[in-house]
Design a protein around this motif. Sequence first.
Motif, PDB file in Angstrom:
ATOM      1  N   TYR A  99       3.723  26.247 -23.096  1.00  0.00           N
ATOM      2  CA  TYR A  99       3.724  27.389 -24.020  1.00  0.00           C
ATOM      3  C   TYR A  99       2.438  28.195 -23.795  1.00  0.00           C
ATOM      4  O   TYR A  99       1.484  27.708 -23.216  1.00  0.00           O
ATOM      5  CB  TYR A  99       3.807  26.925 -25.479  1.00  0.00           C
ATOM      6  N   ASP A 101      -0.494  30.194 -25.912  1.00  0.00           N
ATOM      7  CA  ASP A 101      -1.086  30.415 -27.237  1.00  0.00           C
ATOM      8  C   ASP A 101      -1.480  31.883 -27.349  1.00  0.00           C
ATOM      9  O   ASP A 101      -2.441  32.330 -26.740  1.00  0.00           O
ATOM     10  CB  ASP A 101      -2.281  29.501 -27.422  1.00  0.00           C
ATOM     11  N   ARG A 102      -0.726  32.646 -28.134  1.00  0.00           N
ATOM     12  CA  ARG A 102      -0.967  34.085 -28.258  1.00  0.00           C
ATOM     13  C   ARG A 102      -1.856  34.418 -29.450  1.00  0.00           C
ATOM     14  O   ARG A 102      -2.104  35.579 -29.733  1.00  0.00           O
ATOM     15  CB  ARG A 102       0.366  34.811 -28.386  1.00  0.00           C
ATOM     16  N   ALA A 103      -2.323  33.404 -30.167  1.00  0.00           N
ATOM     17  CA  ALA A 103      -3.147  33.629 -31.357  1.00  0.00           C
ATOM     18  C   ALA A 103      -4.532  34.139 -30.998  1.00  0.00           C
ATOM     19  O   ALA A 103      -5.207  34.711 -31.834  1.00  0.00           O
ATOM     20  CB  ALA A 103      -3.270  32.338 -32.149  1.00  0.00           C
ATOM     21  N   MET A 104      -4.962  33.946 -29.801  1.00  0.00           N
ATOM     22  CA  MET A 104      -6.323  34.356 -29.424  1.00  0.00           C
ATOM     23  C   MET A 104      -6.432  35.804 -29.250  1.00  0.00           C
ATOM     24  O   MET A 104      -6.143  36.723 -28.898  1.00  0.00           O
ATOM     25  CB  MET A 104      -6.746  33.631 -28.161  1.00  0.00           C
TER      26      MET A 104
END
Length: 104
Positions: A99, A101-104
């Motif tokens: 996956y 991590d697009r939160a950054m």
Amino acid sequence: MDWNGAWIDALDELELDVARVEAMLADEHRHAETPPADLWRPPTELGALPLELKPRADEILTRQLKVAEEIARRLTSNRRQTAMTARIETGEAIKRPVYVDRAM
């Protein structure tokens, strides 16, 4: 016992064995599943090789070494192909994140 004749017979048998393997290598599919089962066994009590048969024995040895080298090359190639196929089927060779991590 005909010493020279016994050596000629032994070399004939050895040369036939090499010829069979050469034929198998030339026609990969013909003997792929069923290689020749008759293993050559050196004759006993022949004594020293007669000098006049040495060139023929050397030629057979050269052919044997060439065949052994070709078998080793093909085995190596088969192992590489098998390893590559295994990696393609399992995806093992490429370690990618599952996956992002697009939160950054």
